[in-house]
Design a protein around this motif. Structure first.
Motif, PDB file in Angstrom:
ATOM      1  N   ASP A 182      -7.472  -3.906  -3.981  1.00 61.22           N
ATOM      2  CA  ASP A 182      -6.840  -2.694  -4.501  1.00 61.22           C
ATOM      3  C   ASP A 182      -5.322  -2.773  -4.368  1.00 61.22           C
ATOM      4  O   ASP A 182      -4.585  -2.392  -5.274  1.00 61.22           O
ATOM      5  N   GLU A 183      -4.845  -3.283  -3.239  1.00 61.23           N
ATOM      6  CA  GLU A 183      -3.406  -3.448  -3.013  1.00 61.23           C
ATOM      7  C   GLU A 183      -2.815  -4.438  -4.009  1.00 61.23           C
ATOM      8  O   GLU A 183      -1.730  -4.230  -4.549  1.00 61.23           O
ATOM      9  N   GLN A 184      -3.522  -5.524  -4.256  1.00 59.81           N
ATOM     10  CA  GLN A 184      -3.035  -6.518  -5.220  1.00 59.81           C
ATOM     11  C   GLN A 184      -2.958  -5.938  -6.627  1.00 59.81           C
ATOM     12  O   GLN A 184      -2.039  -6.240  -7.379  1.00 59.81           O
ATOM     13  N   GLU A 185      -3.933  -5.106  -6.978  1.00 61.23           N
ATOM     14  CA  GLU A 185      -3.920  -4.493  -8.304  1.00 61.23           C
ATOM     15  C   GLU A 185      -2.799  -3.466  -8.431  1.00 61.23           C
ATOM     16  O   GLU A 185      -2.161  -3.351  -9.473  1.00 61.23           O
ATOM     17  N   ALA A 186      -2.542  -2.712  -7.372  1.00 66.82           N
ATOM     18  CA  ALA A 186      -1.503  -1.686  -7.392  1.00 66.82           C
ATOM     19  C   ALA A 186      -0.104  -2.296  -7.361  1.00 66.82           C
ATOM     20  O   ALA A 186       0.841  -1.738  -7.940  1.00 66.82           O
TER      21      ALA A 186
END
Length: 70
Positions: free
Chosen positions: A59-63
């Motif tokens: 999720d952090e990588q996508e954000a």
């Protein structure tokens, strides 16, 4: 005979080094390192499950996308 053993030993060490490097590159030990960090530095925090850890990481990588191939 000693030269053969020495060569096999050198090849074995090289293979282990490459295997370790590839594991580090793809994040094989990320969860284990994170758990060790949490337990050592923040013992009051609950340790997430492996599934929770990876979901948060993705999720952090996508954000916040960084350099990556895709």
């Amino acid at each position: 005979m000693a030269a053969v053993i020495s060569t096999v030993s050198a090849v074995s060490r090289a293979a282990k080094t490459v295997w370790w490097y590839m594991g580090e590159l793809v994040g094989d030990k990320s969860y284990e390192k994170y758990v060790a960090h949490i337990r050592a530095r923040h013992p009051e925090r609950p340790v997430p499950t492996k599934k929770e850890f990876w979901k948060a990481k993705y999720d952090e990588q996508e954000a916040n996308p960084a350099s990556r191939c895709c």
